[in-house]
Motif scaffolding. Structure first.
Motif, PDB file in Angstrom:
ATOM      1  N   SER A 108     -34.675 -35.222  -7.495  1.00  0.00           N
ATOM      2  CA  SER A 108     -34.632 -36.055  -6.249  1.00  0.00           C
ATOM      3  C   SER A 108     -36.191 -36.038  -6.140  1.00  0.00           C
ATOM      4  CB  SER A 108     -34.286 -34.783  -5.350  1.00  0.00           C
ATOM      5  OG  SER A 108     -35.100 -33.708  -5.174  1.00  0.00           O
ATOM      6  N   PRO A 109     -36.482 -36.655  -4.465  1.00  0.00           N
ATOM      7  CA  PRO A 109     -37.771 -36.551  -4.425  1.00  0.00           C
ATOM      8  C   PRO A 109     -38.448 -35.172  -4.091  1.00  0.00           C
ATOM      9  CG  PRO A 109     -36.675 -37.209  -2.452  1.00  0.00           C
ATOM     10  CD  PRO A 109     -35.679 -37.257  -3.633  1.00  0.00           C
ATOM     11  N   GLU A 110     -39.699 -34.793  -4.108  1.00  0.00           N
ATOM     12  CA  GLU A 110     -40.398 -33.593  -3.815  1.00  0.00           C
ATOM     13  C   GLU A 110     -39.909 -33.414  -2.283  1.00  0.00           C
ATOM     14  OE1 GLU A 110     -44.446 -33.733  -5.641  1.00  0.00           O
ATOM     15  OE2 GLU A 110     -43.499 -35.405  -6.489  1.00  0.00           O
ATOM     16  N   HIS A 111     -40.118 -32.163  -1.848  1.00  0.00           N
ATOM     17  CA  HIS A 111     -39.745 -31.973  -0.423  1.00  0.00           C
ATOM     18  C   HIS A 111     -40.685 -31.630   0.774  1.00  0.00           C
ATOM     19  CE1 HIS A 111     -35.542 -31.453  -2.163  1.00  0.00           C
ATOM     20  NE2 HIS A 111     -35.740 -32.742  -1.819  1.00  0.00           N
ATOM     21  N   TYR A 112     -41.935 -31.645   0.268  1.00  0.00           N
ATOM     22  CA  TYR A 112     -43.067 -31.485   1.218  1.00  0.00           C
ATOM     23  C   TYR A 112     -43.043 -32.241   2.427  1.00  0.00           C
ATOM     24  CZ  TYR A 112     -46.049 -34.605  -1.459  1.00  0.00           C
ATOM     25  OH  TYR A 112     -46.511 -35.619  -2.364  1.00  0.00           O
ATOM     26  N   LEU A 113     -42.889 -33.623   1.939  1.00  0.00           N
ATOM     27  CA  LEU A 113     -42.965 -34.740   2.816  1.00  0.00           C
ATOM     28  C   LEU A 113     -41.705 -34.863   4.088  1.00  0.00           C
ATOM     29  CD1 LEU A 113     -44.329 -37.389   4.139  1.00  0.00           C
ATOM     30  CD2 LEU A 113     -43.269 -38.694   2.378  1.00  0.00           C
ATOM     31  N   ARG A 133     -27.736 -34.110  -2.512  1.00  0.00           N
ATOM     32  CA  ARG A 133     -28.574 -34.058  -3.766  1.00  0.00           C
ATOM     33  C   ARG A 133     -30.005 -33.812  -3.429  1.00  0.00           C
ATOM     34  NH1 ARG A 133     -27.638 -39.462  -6.638  1.00  0.00           N
ATOM     35  NH2 ARG A 133     -27.544 -40.298  -4.438  1.00  0.00           N
ATOM     36  N   GLY A 134     -30.466 -33.715  -2.380  1.00  0.00           N
ATOM     37  CA  GLY A 134     -31.819 -33.449  -2.130  1.00  0.00           C
ATOM     38  C   GLY A 134     -32.672 -34.805  -1.721  1.00  0.00           C
ATOM     39  N   ASN A 135     -31.888 -35.943  -1.516  1.00  0.00           N
ATOM     40  CA  ASN A 135     -32.702 -37.351  -1.273  1.00  0.00           C
ATOM     41  C   ASN A 135     -32.812 -37.286   0.004  1.00  0.00           C
ATOM     42  OD1 ASN A 135     -32.607 -38.094  -4.094  1.00  0.00           O
ATOM     43  ND2 ASN A 135     -30.376 -38.919  -3.944  1.00  0.00           N
ATOM     44  N   TYR A 136     -33.640 -38.149   0.752  1.00  0.00           N
ATOM     45  CA  TYR A 136     -33.817 -38.402   1.993  1.00  0.00           C
ATOM     46  C   TYR A 136     -32.561 -38.917   2.434  1.00  0.00           C
ATOM     47  CZ  TYR A 136     -38.924 -38.019   0.738  1.00  0.00           C
ATOM     48  OH  TYR A 136     -40.019 -37.774   0.114  1.00  0.00           O
ATOM     49  N   LYS A 137     -32.235 -38.433   3.415  1.00  0.00           N
ATOM     50  CA  LYS A 137     -30.670 -38.885   4.023  1.00  0.00           C
ATOM     51  C   LYS A 137     -30.823 -40.415   4.769  1.00  0.00           C
ATOM     52  CE  LYS A 137     -26.447 -36.979   5.883  1.00  0.00           C
ATOM     53  NZ  LYS A 137     -25.827 -35.864   6.424  1.00  0.00           N
ATOM     54  N   ALA A 138     -30.250 -41.335   4.357  1.00  0.00           N
ATOM     55  CA  ALA A 138     -30.242 -42.713   5.104  1.00  0.00           C
ATOM     56  C   ALA A 138     -29.120 -43.380   4.409  1.00  0.00           C
ATOM     57  CB  ALA A 138     -31.666 -43.084   5.054  1.00  0.00           C
ATOM     58  N   ARG A 144     -34.325 -42.223  -1.895  1.00  0.00           N
ATOM     59  CA  ARG A 144     -33.041 -42.491  -0.958  1.00  0.00           C
ATOM     60  C   ARG A 144     -31.900 -42.376  -2.050  1.00  0.00           C
ATOM     61  NH1 ARG A 144     -28.862 -44.925   0.667  1.00  0.00           N
ATOM     62  NH2 ARG A 144     -29.142 -46.247  -0.979  1.00  0.00           N
ATOM     63  N   ARG A 145     -31.849 -43.266  -3.012  1.00  0.00           N
ATOM     64  CA  ARG A 145     -30.392 -43.412  -3.871  1.00  0.00           C
ATOM     65  C   ARG A 145     -30.550 -42.696  -4.888  1.00  0.00           C
ATOM     66  NH1 ARG A 145     -28.960 -48.709  -4.578  1.00  0.00           N
ATOM     67  NH2 ARG A 145     -27.782 -48.027  -6.210  1.00  0.00           N
ATOM     68  N   GLY A 146     -31.636 -41.998  -5.257  1.00  0.00           N
ATOM     69  CA  GLY A 146     -31.714 -41.210  -6.257  1.00  0.00           C
ATOM     70  C   GLY A 146     -32.173 -42.004  -7.681  1.00  0.00           C
ATOM     71  N   GLN A 147     -32.611 -41.655  -8.586  1.00  0.00           N
ATOM     72  CA  GLN A 147     -33.427 -42.346  -9.833  1.00  0.00           C
ATOM     73  C   GLN A 147     -32.389 -43.617 -10.188  1.00  0.00           C
ATOM     74  OE1 GLN A 147     -32.589 -39.401 -13.446  1.00  0.00           O
ATOM     75  NE2 GLN A 147     -33.443 -41.361 -14.173  1.00  0.00           N
ATOM     76  N   SER A 148     -33.095 -44.769 -10.265  1.00  0.00           N
ATOM     77  CA  SER A 148     -32.394 -45.831 -10.416  1.00  0.00           C
ATOM     78  C   SER A 148     -33.212 -46.890 -11.191  1.00  0.00           C
ATOM     79  CB  SER A 148     -31.981 -46.271  -9.342  1.00  0.00           C
ATOM     80  OG  SER A 148     -30.993 -47.770  -9.371  1.00  0.00           O
TER      81      SER A 148
END
Ligand SMILES: Cc1cc2nc3c(=O)[nH]c(=O)nc-3n(C[C@H](O)[C@H](O)[C@H](O)COP(=O)(O)OP(=O)(O)OC[C@H]3O[C@@H](n4cnc5c(N)ncnc54)[C@H](O)[C@@H]3O)c2cc1C
Ligand code: SF4
Length: 483
Positions: free
Chosen positions: A412-417, A428-433, A452-456
């Protein structure tokens, strides 16, 4: 459709890479750098101009490239018009023409009875010719809306969003925490697959067109989201899926075990900063290298380790070897999950006389020497039964290694942002949108791409960048906030 019988008369011919023995001595692109335009024109004539062109449908190209149109134009030697069509849907064909796995070819209708049209080669030739002929120029933006947008993260999603919004007339600033712009196009995908001059050429065009680029700024740490919100009318998070999946086996903390991205980044940075490959402890020179995990990242680790002078390279895969042809459960026009020999595998075959991949191997533990350096990996073979991986007793083995590269994907992305911005994340821990809308749980903040979508893939990042730009534009045009 230029030639009705093209697909009946001609076989698929793919442009070959540079000779293995020559290319492994440098970090230049694996592509030859020149195109046989006559041959590509003939290849374009294999396109059947299908009534329903699956190549550009949902199972094919994620950005709906107008493939049959430019195939036909290329066949008729109308390269400039072909470029115009290509640029309508793809902001960066010079990236996708090099690195895209080409889902369009996987769903090409011709592929049902014959090898698919060489869509990817044709795309690259069109855009390369566009640059050579000087057809791709700075597009000046005549009127400005007075609206300001911040894009956080400069990978293909952020760059595509910035390009679209800038061309509409909004003022765009791209923030990047690394020292160079490009996201995984810069640090991730190695020079052999995508030359950094190609990335920089596009970034310079975008800069001249009015986009501002700010490097070495980590949003959420150096600058808060709140501060950005006070300066911009909308914000896009396109920060990528940067949290790598780890392998918490025994002795994981031994020296000499690295996430693939640390290894690849260090090599590229060293090449770009100093002009030579990394000679630090991350170098594969003279070492027995084991890459755990496959995919593009695994292949790139293999290609890099070969160029650094690895003594041997083994690649562990957890799953079984894919079939040579589509299985019944993987019909056209789905992406064909088949055994492929990518550039790194081809190079390994040549240098070490064998394909580096070993399948159905589970890492049980790392072995280390008295100095804390990794010296081996203990594995056991596994098989998939009813969706569960079962260990096969009696297949335990220890492999010698002095450098282990973990290439098991990204979580997922890191979560500090997201914590700083106080936006929701999904399960899954991605930014929800939502795809197509891209709004996060906070008004005025949008998210797109791998975060947003996970690794792609690069092409999906471009799809999301274009989509988020559309949503942001709608938001700005309906916003009551003064410009
Ligand atoms: C080694 C490797 C090889 C690959 N090969 C291929 C390939 O051959 N073909 C293909 O199609 N795809 C490939 N991919 C996948 C592809 O690169 C990604 O899907 C794509 O780059 C995602 O784009 P993005 O813009 O969403 O994010 P990224 O490209 O990951 O860019 C995100 C950027 O955001 C920056 N950032 C993160 N947080 C912050 C912050 N808080 N402040 C400022 N900046 C921030 C990061 O530094 C990064 O530069 C590969 C991936 C890897 C790792
Ligand atoms: S599916 Fe294949 S043959 Fe049909 S239009 Fe697309 S590229 Fe041409």
């Amino acid at each position: 459709m230029g030639k009705v019988t093209g697909f009946l008369e001609l076989d698929r011919e793919v442009e070959s890479y540079r000779d293995v023995e020559i290319r492994i001595k440098d970090y230049d692109e694996i592509f030859s750098g020149t195109h046989n335009l006559d041959q590509l024109q003939q290849q374009g004539s294999r396109c059947m101009d299908c009534g329903v062109p699956f190549c550009q449908s949902e199972s094919g190209c994620p950005i709906d490239n107008l493939i049959p149109e430019w195939n036909d134009l290329v066949y008729n030697n109308e390269w400039r018009d072909a470029l115009e069509r290509l640029e309508k849907t793809n902001n960066f064909p010079e990236f996708t023409g090099r690195v895209c796995p080409a889902p369009c070819e996987g769903s090409c209708v011709l592929g049902l009875i014959d090898p698919a049209v060489t869509i990817k080669n044709i795309e690259l030739a069109i855009v390369d010719k566009g640059f050579e002929e000087g057809w791709i120029k700075v597009r000046s933006v005549s009127t400005r809306s007075g609206k300001k947008v911040a894009v956080v993260g400069s990978g293909p999603a952020g760059l595509a969003a910035a390009d679209e919004l800038n061309q509409i007339g909004h003022s765009v600033t791209v923030y990047e925490r690394n020292d160079r712009i490009g996201g995984l196009l810069m640090y991730g995908i190695p020079n052999m697959k995508l030359g950094k001059d190609v990335v920089n050429r596009r970034v310079e065009l975008l800069r001249k067109e009015g986009i501002e680029f700010m490097t070495n700024i980590d949003i959420g740490r150096d600058i808060s989201t709140k501060e950005l919100q006070s300066k911009f009318d909308a914000i896009i998070f396109s920060t990528g899926a940067t949290k790598a999946r780890d392998l918490p086996a025994k002795n994981r903390n031994s020296k000499g075990i690295y996430p693939a991205m640390d290894y690849l980044t260090s090599n590229t940075k060293s090449l770009l900063d100093k002009g030579y490959a990394d000679k630090s402890e991350l170098s594969a020179q003279g070492r027995d290298v084991i890459v755990i995990g496959g995919g593009d990242t695994g292949t790139d680790c293999i290609g890099t380790a070969i160029r650094q002078g690895a003594k041997s390279i083994i690649n562990f895969e957890l799953m079984s070897q894919p079939p040579a042809d589509r299985s019944e459960s993987n019909p056209w026009p789905e992406w064909p999950t088949i055994f492929r020999v990518d550039y790194g595998h081809e190079e390994s075959n040549k240098v070490f006389g064998q394909d580096p991949r070993h399948y159905q191997l589970l890492t049980k533990a790392f072995v280390r020497d008295s100095n804390g350096n990794v010296s081996g990996i203990k594995t056991i073979n596994v098989e998939l039964i009813d969706g569960k991986l079962n260990e096969i007793s009696g297949t335990e083995k220890t492999w010698d290694t002095q450098l282990v590269l973990l290439s098991m994907g990204f979580v997922s992305p890191e979560h500090y942002l997201s914590e700083d911005a106080k936006i929701d994340t999904d399960e899954r821990g991605n930014y929800k949108a939502e795809h197509g809308d891209y709004s996060t749980s906070k008004e005025g903040i949008f998210s797109a791409g791998d975060c947003r979508r996970g690794q792609s893939l690069v092409v999906w990042a471009i799809n999301e960048g274009r989509g988020v730009a559309n949503s942001v534009n709608n938001f700005l045009m309906n916003s009551k906030r003064a410009g």
